[in-house]
Structure formats: C-alpha cells, structure tokens
Design an enzyme around this catalytic site. Structure first.
Site, PDB file in Angstrom:
ATOM      1  N   HIS A  92      -1.867  14.145   5.540  1.00 31.95           N
ATOM      2  CA  HIS A  92      -2.659  13.382   6.513  1.00 31.95           C
ATOM      3  C   HIS A  92      -3.694  12.578   5.710  1.00 31.95           C
ATOM      4  O   HIS A  92      -3.330  11.789   4.837  1.00 31.95           O
ATOM      5  CB  HIS A  92      -3.269  14.385   7.499  1.00 31.95           C
ATOM      6  CG  HIS A  92      -3.898  13.834   8.732  1.00 31.95           C
ATOM      7  ND1 HIS A  92      -3.827  12.506   9.099  1.00 31.95           N
ATOM      8  CD2 HIS A  92      -4.638  14.440   9.715  1.00 31.95           C
ATOM      9  CE1 HIS A  92      -4.489  12.340  10.242  1.00 31.95           C
ATOM     10  NE2 HIS A  92      -4.998  13.502  10.629  1.00 31.95           N
ATOM     11  N   HIS A 128       5.568   7.356   7.727  1.00 31.88           N
ATOM     12  CA  HIS A 128       4.655   7.660   8.821  1.00 31.88           C
ATOM     13  C   HIS A 128       5.459   8.211   9.989  1.00 31.88           C
ATOM     14  O   HIS A 128       6.582   7.781  10.221  1.00 31.88           O
ATOM     15  CB  HIS A 128       3.900   6.395   9.268  1.00 31.88           C
ATOM     16  CG  HIS A 128       2.648   6.718  10.019  1.00 31.88           C
ATOM     17  ND1 HIS A 128       2.651   6.969  11.366  1.00 31.88           N
ATOM     18  CD2 HIS A 128       1.371   6.857   9.606  1.00 31.88           C
ATOM     19  CE1 HIS A 128       1.420   7.242  11.744  1.00 31.88           C
ATOM     20  NE2 HIS A 128       0.623   7.185  10.700  1.00 31.88           N
ATOM     21  N   ASP A 166      -2.851   4.710   3.557  1.00 31.25           N
ATOM     22  CA  ASP A 166      -3.398   5.374   2.373  1.00 31.25           C
ATOM     23  C   ASP A 166      -2.895   4.793   1.059  1.00 31.25           C
ATOM     24  O   ASP A 166      -3.404   5.156   0.003  1.00 31.25           O
ATOM     25  CB  ASP A 166      -3.056   6.879   2.421  1.00 31.25           C
ATOM     26  CG  ASP A 166      -3.804   7.580   3.535  1.00 31.25           C
ATOM     27  OD1 ASP A 166      -5.006   7.333   3.663  1.00 31.25           O
ATOM     28  OD2 ASP A 166      -3.187   8.358   4.271  1.00 31.25           O
TER      29      ASP A 166
HETATM   30  N1  CMC Z   1       8.599   9.906   0.248  1.00 31.69           N
HETATM   31  C1  CMC Z   1       9.901  10.199   0.235  1.00 31.69           C
HETATM   32  N2  CMC Z   1      10.624  10.526   1.307  1.00 31.69           N
HETATM   33  C2  CMC Z   1       9.980  10.581   2.470  1.00 31.69           C
HETATM   34  C3  CMC Z   1       8.608  10.296   2.590  1.00 31.69           C
HETATM   35  C4  CMC Z   1       7.914   9.941   1.405  1.00 31.69           C
HETATM   36  N3  CMC Z   1       6.618   9.674   1.436  1.00 31.69           N
HETATM   37  N4  CMC Z   1       8.224  10.415   3.871  1.00 31.69           N
HETATM   38  C5  CMC Z   1       9.316  10.763   4.557  1.00 31.69           C
HETATM   39  N5  CMC Z   1      10.373  10.861   3.712  1.00 31.69           N
HETATM   40  C6  CMC Z   1      11.762  11.183   4.076  1.00 31.69           C
HETATM   41  C7  CMC Z   1      11.922  12.647   4.442  1.00 31.69           C
HETATM   42  O1  CMC Z   1      12.255  13.428   3.303  1.00 31.69           O
HETATM   43  C8  CMC Z   1      13.052  12.578   5.444  1.00 31.69           C
HETATM   44  O2  CMC Z   1      14.263  12.404   4.736  1.00 31.69           O
HETATM   45  P1  CMC Z   1      15.629  13.125   5.263  1.00 31.69           P
HETATM   46  O3  CMC Z   1      15.907  12.470   6.590  1.00 31.69           O
HETATM   47  O4  CMC Z   1      16.646  12.830   4.206  1.00 31.69           O
HETATM   48  O5  CMC Z   1      15.309  14.581   5.384  1.00 31.69           O
HETATM   49  C9  CMC Z   1      12.798  11.271   6.187  1.00 31.69           C
HETATM   50  O6  CMC Z   1      12.079  10.447   5.259  1.00 31.69           O
HETATM   51  C10 CMC Z   1      11.967  11.447   7.460  1.00 31.69           C
HETATM   52  O7  CMC Z   1      10.738  12.068   7.104  1.00 31.69           O
HETATM   53  P2  CMC Z   1      10.010  13.202   7.936  1.00 31.69           P
HETATM   54  O8  CMC Z   1       9.423  14.184   6.955  1.00 31.69           O
HETATM   55  O9  CMC Z   1      10.909  13.731   8.995  1.00 31.69           O
HETATM   56  O10 CMC Z   1       8.848  12.352   8.615  1.00 31.69           O
HETATM   57  P3  CMC Z   1       7.567  12.922   9.343  1.00 31.69           P
HETATM   58  O11 CMC Z   1       7.341  12.011  10.471  1.00 31.69           O
HETATM   59  O12 CMC Z   1       7.687  14.371   9.620  1.00 31.69           O
HETATM   60  O13 CMC Z   1       6.446  12.757   8.228  1.00 31.69           O
HETATM   61  C11 CMC Z   1       4.701  11.900   6.910  1.00 31.69           C
HETATM   62  C12 CMC Z   1       5.532  11.721   8.181  1.00 31.69           C
HETATM   63  C13 CMC Z   1       3.568  10.873   6.897  1.00 31.69           C
HETATM   64  C14 CMC Z   1       4.082  13.317   6.889  1.00 31.69           C
HETATM   65  C15 CMC Z   1       5.625  11.718   5.688  1.00 31.69           C
HETATM   66  O14 CMC Z   1       6.172  10.421   5.694  1.00 31.69           O
HETATM   67  C16 CMC Z   1       4.894  11.986   4.376  1.00 31.69           C
HETATM   68  O15 CMC Z   1       4.794  13.140   3.960  1.00 31.69           O
HETATM   69  N6  CMC Z   1       4.398  10.920   3.692  1.00 31.69           N
HETATM   70  C17 CMC Z   1       3.622  11.086   2.469  1.00 31.69           C
HETATM   71  C18 CMC Z   1       2.207  11.504   2.785  1.00 31.69           C
HETATM   72  C19 CMC Z   1       1.388  10.365   3.352  1.00 31.69           C
HETATM   73  O16 CMC Z   1       1.383   9.265   2.824  1.00 31.69           O
HETATM   74  N7  CMC Z   1       0.668  10.675   4.414  1.00 31.69           N
HETATM   75  C20 CMC Z   1      -0.264   9.712   5.059  1.00 31.69           C
HETATM   76  C21 CMC Z   1       0.198   9.327   6.427  1.00 31.69           C
HETATM   77  S1  CMC Z   1      -0.693   7.926   7.085  1.00 31.69           S
HETATM   78  C22 CMC Z   1      -2.330   8.429   7.279  1.00 31.69           C
HETATM   79  C23 CMC Z   1      -2.551   9.658   8.077  1.00 31.69           C
HETATM   80  O17 CMC Z   1      -1.779  10.080   8.927  1.00 31.69           O
HETATM   81  O18 CMC Z   1      -3.602  10.242   7.847  1.00 31.69           O
END
Ligand code: CMC
Length: 429
Positions: free
Chosen positions: A268, A307, A363
């Site tokens: 987050h 996201h 971010d």
């Molecule tokens: N790098 C590589 N792969 C990713 C990433 C990433 N940053 N984010 C998602 N994926 C992949 C994930 O592995 C999954 O792949 P598969 O379908 O093969 O299993 C697919 O994309 C869908 O991801 P998800 O984990 O189901 O997505 P989510 O909605 O649960 O997670 C998230 C969203 C923001 C937690 C995630 O994208 C993440 O961990 N990003 C990196 C951390 C980050 O930058 N966070 C800040 C978010 S914006 C500001 C805020 O919210 O505060």
C-alpha cells in the site's frame, strides 16, 4: 425489463427474484436461499473484497479501466492544476463542495489553530529510540492523541467531531516533522501559521538557524500537488481500516492510527519507499532486463507497478511524472530517474505487464521527487499519511452518518474441526 436477478438453485429447483440496485444485489437477499429451513442461508465468499461494495459513497470516484479519478466530481488533473492549497481540497473532500471565500478563510483559521501539539506529546516523541522508523513514531503518536482529548470519543456530537477533524488535519504535519527532527537529533521547530499547509510543513522539517523560513515556491507547490494527489482514493486498504475501526464508535485518533498502520505496508503506501530501495538495488540500466526476468518468473514484484483498481496508467502517476521535471529544475535531477524511465519503458513493452494491465502507480515516481527534496526514504510513507488523513476523516464521517452502516463484522466459512471432546495431556499423541 424488471431490475431483478433470477437465481435458480439447482439443489432444490427453487427460483428467487433478487432486486438489483445500482448494478448490485444485497448480499443479505441471498440468505433466503436455503436447502433446509434451518440452514443458515447462502453467503458470498469474497476474500480481499475483490467484488464486494461495503459502502455507498459520494466522495471519490475511480474508473480503473479508463484511468479516471475524481474527488467529489472534480477530475484530479484539474484539482492538481488549479487548487492553490491542500486545505481547499481537504475541505472539498470533507464537505462535498469547493469552499467559497469566507468558508476557506474559516477552515484555514480553524485548522491553523490546531497545528501545535501539547508539550507532553513532544516529550512522548522524545522517548523513541534515535533510529525509530518515523512511520512507527507517527502511528503511535496519533494514537496517543486520544489520551489528550478524551472528549473525542463523543463521535456522534457534531461539534466535538468537527474539533477532532481540525485537530487531526492541523497536527499531522507537526507530528510528522517532529518524527523527522527526532531521527536527525535536531531541535523541533514549532508551526509557522503564516505559511501555507505545505510551506509550514517544509519549515518544520528544514528550518535551522534562520529567523523565518521561506520555502522555495517550486518545492512548496510540488508538495501541495503531491498532497492533493494523495488525499483520497476511495475504499483502499487504509480507508477501509478507518471505516472498519470507526464502525466500532471508537474516537477518530485511534481509528486514524489503525488506518496509518494499514497504509505503512509495502503493498500500500509503503510502496514508494520500496520503489526507491528497488532502484537502489538495481543500480544501473544494464541490470533492468535481469530484474524484469526475475519478476516474470515470479521471484519478485516490480514495486510501484500494478493496482487493484487501475488497469490503465494511474492518473496520479501521470501528474507526478510531469511534476518531477519541475522539481528537478530546482534540486538537480535525481540520478535514479533514468533508471525508472528505463524500467517503465521495458515493462510497458513486455507481454507479461501488458497482458496483466500493469502500469506505474502513484508510488512509482513520487519517491524520486521526495528523495530529490531531501526526504529520507523511510519518511515516504509518512508523507503519504499526512494528506490521506483528510480522506480517512471524510470516509469516517460519511460512515458514521450512513444509516445503512453498523459495526463491521464479516462472516466466515468455517472449515475447521467439528465438535470434539477434551483430551487430557497424558492421553495426547
Ligand atoms: N509486479 C509484478 N507482477 C505483478 C505486480 C507487480 N508489481 N502486481 C501484480 N502483478 C501480477 C500478479 O503476480 C498477478 O499475476 P498472475 O495473474 O500471473 O498471478 C497479476 O499481476 C494480478 O495481480 P494481483 O496480485 O492479483 O493484483 P492485486 O489487485 O491483488 O494487487 C497490488 C494490487 C497493488 C497489491 C499489486 O499490483 C502490487 O503488489 N504492486 C506492487 C506494490 C505497489 O506498487 N503498491 C502500491 C499500490 S498504489 C498506492 C496504494 O495503494 O497505496
């Protein structure tokens, strides 16, 4: 065409007509679906709330596919470009309308009269270890405010509630700056209420021997824009925490401390810190393909990408990317910018990221600006928490005023052991 959903339960052959409102059905309407009369009834299973609306809100609108973000109907790009102060946007979030002249004057006056903190709070902060993480200090101190303002528990009294809103928005920059000064072993600088919200914060952070601190106007403007962009983002993890804790009718300081704790996580608001640590670790452009390979093999995540809601470029990231160049004109270019641009270029061309609709989020570039402005990396989540406090409070208030809401209490699907009898210690295998 009736606004209903017909469900056929193949276990019983029974049909149910469920009303549809705002493209949603009420989960409680499913409870009538039973096999036997004494069944509990049908529930939905939705870990991480992927498809569950838990509130009706009028604050922030996001269209994740189109990359749209509005606060109270106003596009974020317009607010970032035209708003001259963060407090104007905070007012908008909390009151629903942009303030007119007397309204903004009164709002500013009230917030600025709550920027100082009790000397005992200062002493409490002095008790932290020299290397305490500033976000840990921030969270604990916000929580401690409830002990200084015990009347804050009267959350249904509109005047008391309003006062805590002034206090929280007024005091978060002071607490944040004191946490920074503590980690540097520097004397705390008291608020200068003649400066803007962002300008005063810079003064409390960086003032040294000068009688009056004059913020650099470009940096003050950049911080104002960053504060505006981070002020709210509808039902994200920390806002949901604020609502959930607030639903127990605890005071807003305790709820805010919980929300800030949720924000701190690297998935987050802690992601801005994680991005910079990742860029440090990568070090040079020639390492980018290797990192991308590791990401695609599932060994790591590309921090600052992806996201839950945006499946397009995060509109805040677009504004921040542009803002970075304005800041670098003053501070000199952050050497990590080229690395970040290369990472973005390669990722956006790569099938892995394209297929999953992974774009830079808020971010990805914000940390580069913060670093260029002299903020240490572990301070980045605190910079996120300051403006988000206004958003948390707007949602807390909306939640308390919503007659549909009750204490938050999800259901579970129990898969553990059925009833069994106690076994004495000497009989256990
Ligand atoms: N790098 C590589 N792969 C990713 C990433 C990433 N940053 N984010 C998602 N994926 C992949 C994930 O592995 C999954 O792949 P598969 O379908 O093969 O299993 C697919 O994309 C869908 O991801 P998800 O984990 O189901 O997505 P989510 O909605 O649960 O997670 C998230 C969203 C923001 C937690 C995630 O994208 C993440 O961990 N990003 C990196 C951390 C980050 O930058 N966070 C800040 C978010 S914006 C500001 C805020 O919210 O505060």
């Amino acid at each position: 065409m009736p606004d209903t959903l017909t469900i056929l339960d193949n276990r019983t052959g029974k049909k149910y007509d469920i009303p549809i409102e705002n493209d949603a059905i009420r989960a409680m309407d499913l409870r009538q679906i039973k096999v036997k009369d004494d069944d509990f009834g049908m529930m939905t299973y939705d870990p991480a709330f992927m498809n569950t609306a838990s509130v009706k809100s009028r604050i922030t609108y996001i269209d994740g596919d189109k990359g749209i973000l509005h606060y109270r109907g106003y596009p974020i790009e317009q607010l970032a470009e035209h708003s001259t102060s963060f407090l104007e946007v905070a007012y908008l979030l909390l009151h629903g309308e942009l303030p007119n002249s007397p309204q903004i004057d009164a709002w500013r006056h009230n917030i600025k009269h709550h920027t100082f903190i009790h000397e005992s709070i200062k002493k409490l902060m002095e008790g932290f270890r020299y290397d305490a993480h500033p976000m840990g200090m921030f969270i604990s101190t916000i929580s401690a405010l409830s002990t200084f303002y015990p009347e804050a528990k009267e959350i249904l009294n509109p005047e008391v509630r309003q006062k805590q809103i002034y206090r929280l928005i007024g005091k978060v920059p002071t607490i944040a700056a004191f946490a920074y000064r503590h980690s540097k072993g520097m004397p705390y600088i008291y608020p200068d209420n003649n400066l803007t919200y962002a300008g005063n914060f810079l003064s409390m952070m960086y003032k040294i021997g000068e009688p009056r601190y004059t913020p650099n106007p470009v940096l003050e403007h950049a911080l104002t824009v960053l504060f505006i962009l981070h002020a709210d983002h509808e039902q994200n993890c920390s806002t949901n925490t604020m609502r959930s804790i607030g639903s127990s009718h605890i005071d807003p300081f305790s709820a805010c401390a919980g929300a800030a704790a949720a924000l701190w996580g690297p998935l987050h608001g802690g992601a801005n810190e994680a991005v910079l640590r990742m860029l440090d670790e990568i070090g040079s452009k020639d390492k980018v393909p290797e990192i991308i390979k590791g990401v695609k093999e599932g060994k790591r995540k590309l921090m600052g990408f992806g996201h839950r809601i945006y499946k397009n470029y995060d509109p805040r990231a677009k504004v921040i990317k542009k803002l970075a160049y304005e800041v670098f004109e003053v501070t000199g270019k952050n050497p990590k910018l080229d690395l970040a641009l290369e990472l973005e270029r390669i990722a956006l061309e790569d099938e892995y990221f394209v297929k999953r609709k992974l774009y830079p989020n808020v971010d990805f570039y914000s940390g580069l600006i913060y670093e260029a402005m002299g903020f240490p990396m572990d301070f980045f989540p605190v910079l996120f928490a300051i403006p988000r406090t206004a958003g948390w409070l707007a949602h807390w208030q909306e939640h308390l005023d919503d007659p549909d809401q009750k204490i938050a209490r999800p259901r579970q699907i129990f898969l553990g052991a059925a009833k069994r009898n106690w076994v004495p210690l000497n009989k256990r295998s």
